[in-house]
Each structure stands twice: as C-alpha cells, then as structure tokens.
Design an enzyme around this catalytic site. Structure first.
Site, PDB file in Angstrom:
ATOM      1  N   LYS A 124       0.829  -1.207   0.000  1.00  0.00           N
ATOM      2  CA  LYS A 124       0.000   0.000   0.000  1.00  0.00           C
ATOM      3  C   LYS A 124       0.866   1.260   0.000  1.00  0.00           C
ATOM      4  O   LYS A 124       0.633   2.183  -0.778  1.00  0.00           O
ATOM      5  CB  LYS A 124      -0.952   0.014   1.202  1.00  0.00           C
ATOM      6  CG  LYS A 124      -1.858   1.246   1.246  1.00  0.00           C
ATOM      7  CD  LYS A 124      -2.939   1.090   2.292  1.00  0.00           C
ATOM      8  CE  LYS A 124      -2.412   1.285   3.693  1.00  0.00           C
ATOM      9  NZ  LYS A 124      -2.101   2.709   3.977  1.00  0.00           N
ATOM     10  N   ASP A 142      -6.784   1.093   1.083  1.00  0.00           N
ATOM     11  CA  ASP A 142      -6.818   1.201   2.544  1.00  0.00           C
ATOM     12  C   ASP A 142      -8.206   0.797   3.036  1.00  0.00           C
ATOM     13  O   ASP A 142      -9.024   0.273   2.268  1.00  0.00           O
ATOM     14  CB  ASP A 142      -6.456   2.623   2.988  1.00  0.00           C
ATOM     15  CG  ASP A 142      -7.518   3.655   2.609  1.00  0.00           C
ATOM     16  OD1 ASP A 142      -8.467   3.313   1.871  1.00  0.00           O
ATOM     17  OD2 ASP A 142      -7.409   4.805   3.066  1.00  0.00           O
TER      18      ASP A 142
END
Length: 214
Positions: A124, A142
């Site tokens: 991420k 997320d």
C-alpha cells in the site's frame, strides 16, 4: 459476495467523481519523494491530520535520507511521539534512510519491488508513492477503499489484494490515475463506516448498498 457493478455504471460513477473533483490530491504533506515515503510509512494506523501535525517541523530539518540519519533516532522520536507505534516507525525510518543512502544513492526508487524491500514499506505504501510522485496508476487500497469498494459494488473483494485487482480490472483506464484518491476521499467524508451520508452522496442512485441512510 457483493455484486460487481457493470462497466457503464462504474464509468458513470467516476465521471461524477471527476466532475466534482477533477484533480484529487492525497492529504499527506510532503516536499519530495523521500518525505512522501516517510509520511506514508508513518501514517499506518494513524490519521493524515496527525501525521501532518508531526511532520511539518520534522521535514524542515530532515527532508533527505542523510539529514534524517544525522538527526538520529532519538531526534526523530521527539518529532513523531504523538503518532501511534512511533518507536517502531522511527526504527524503520532510520533503517530505510540508511538503505536509501547505501543502495540507492540517497534517492527513492521508483519500482514497487525496490520500495517494498525497504523496512516498514508494504504494498500500500509503495503504491501511494508510485501514484502520487511518479503518477503511475497504482491503487493503494486502505480501509476506506475496501469499505467503499464492497459497499457500493464498484470494486468488491474479500481482501485488499482482491479489491486492488478489481479496481485495475473494472475501472476504465482514463480514471485509473486518480481512482484510489476519489475512493479514499469518498470513504473518508461521505461513505463513512458507521454513518454513511447517503442523503448527500453524489452516487446514491448508482450504489447498490441496501442500508442507505436518509
């Protein structure tokens, strides 16, 4: 499993996002690729607001890997102690800074594999840096995107990897660059976890969420 929306509905959704916010921006403050990398690494399990509050003064004195190493771990901790897990994050920032100096000439690499090899940098974080600094259409999934993707049917998936693939597979290419920003902002300010603001949602009529609020 949540139903996957069709191409035309997804295109209509992102057309509305684009009309409302043509150039969405990430909310983490930074001045270069290195400070972006550090800010994203510090943001794990923390809010962007909290990270920005801590890094404004930090980046004035340490905006390169060498300056961060010179500041030292104790000096870094003094700046970031208001951020959750700050001790472990400080160790990772110092380690990744040394690696950038020793292996990358003090520069932040622009490949996902090289970024993910750095301490405290997962997929991420790497995707955020690739997207925001090098404008690569990487999708940083997320909790907001995971929720919005599954709740609306835009990009459903059982885990973050599946949601990332769903964005890449189903969101039209001309929206890929900003897709994750539009979804994050929508989840942060409208499609909230506990009390989604469906009454003011610009995609309310296109969303398949059954428990819409007034």
């Amino acid at each position: 499993m949540v139903q996957q929306l069709d191409y035309h509905t997804i295109r209509a959704i992102f057309s509305r996002f684009q009309a409302a916010e043509p150039e969405p921006r990430g909310e983490l403050e930074h001045v270069n690729a290195y400070t972006l990398l550090v800010a994203v690494a510090l943001s794990a399990q923390a809010t962007d607001v909290g990270v920005n509050r801590a890094t404004r003064a930090l980046f004035q004195v340490a905006d390169t890997p060498q300056k961060m190493v010179d500041l030292g771990e104790d000096g870094l901790i003094e700046h970031i102690r208001t951020i959750g897990l700050y001790r472990n994050k400080a160790k990772n920032v110092m380690k990744l800074s040394r690696i950038l100096i020793e292996e990358h000439g003090g520069e932040v690499p622009n490949s996902r594999a090289a970024l993910q090899s750095l301490p405290g940098v997962g997929r991420k974080t790497a995707n955020v840096v690739l997207n925001m600094w090098w404008h690569y259409p990487a999708q940083a999934v997320d909790t907001h995107i995971f929720r919005v993707g599954n709740r609306t049917g835009i990009c459903p998936g059982r885990d973050v990897a599946a949601v990332e693939r769903a964005i890449e597979d189903h969101v039209p290419v001309d929206f890929q660059q900003h897709a994750h920003h539009w979804l994050i902002l929508h989840g942060r300010y409208t499609c909230k976890a506990r009390k989604p603001m469906c009454g003011t949602c610009l995609i309310r009529d296109l969303c398949i969420f059954e428990d819409k609020t007034l």
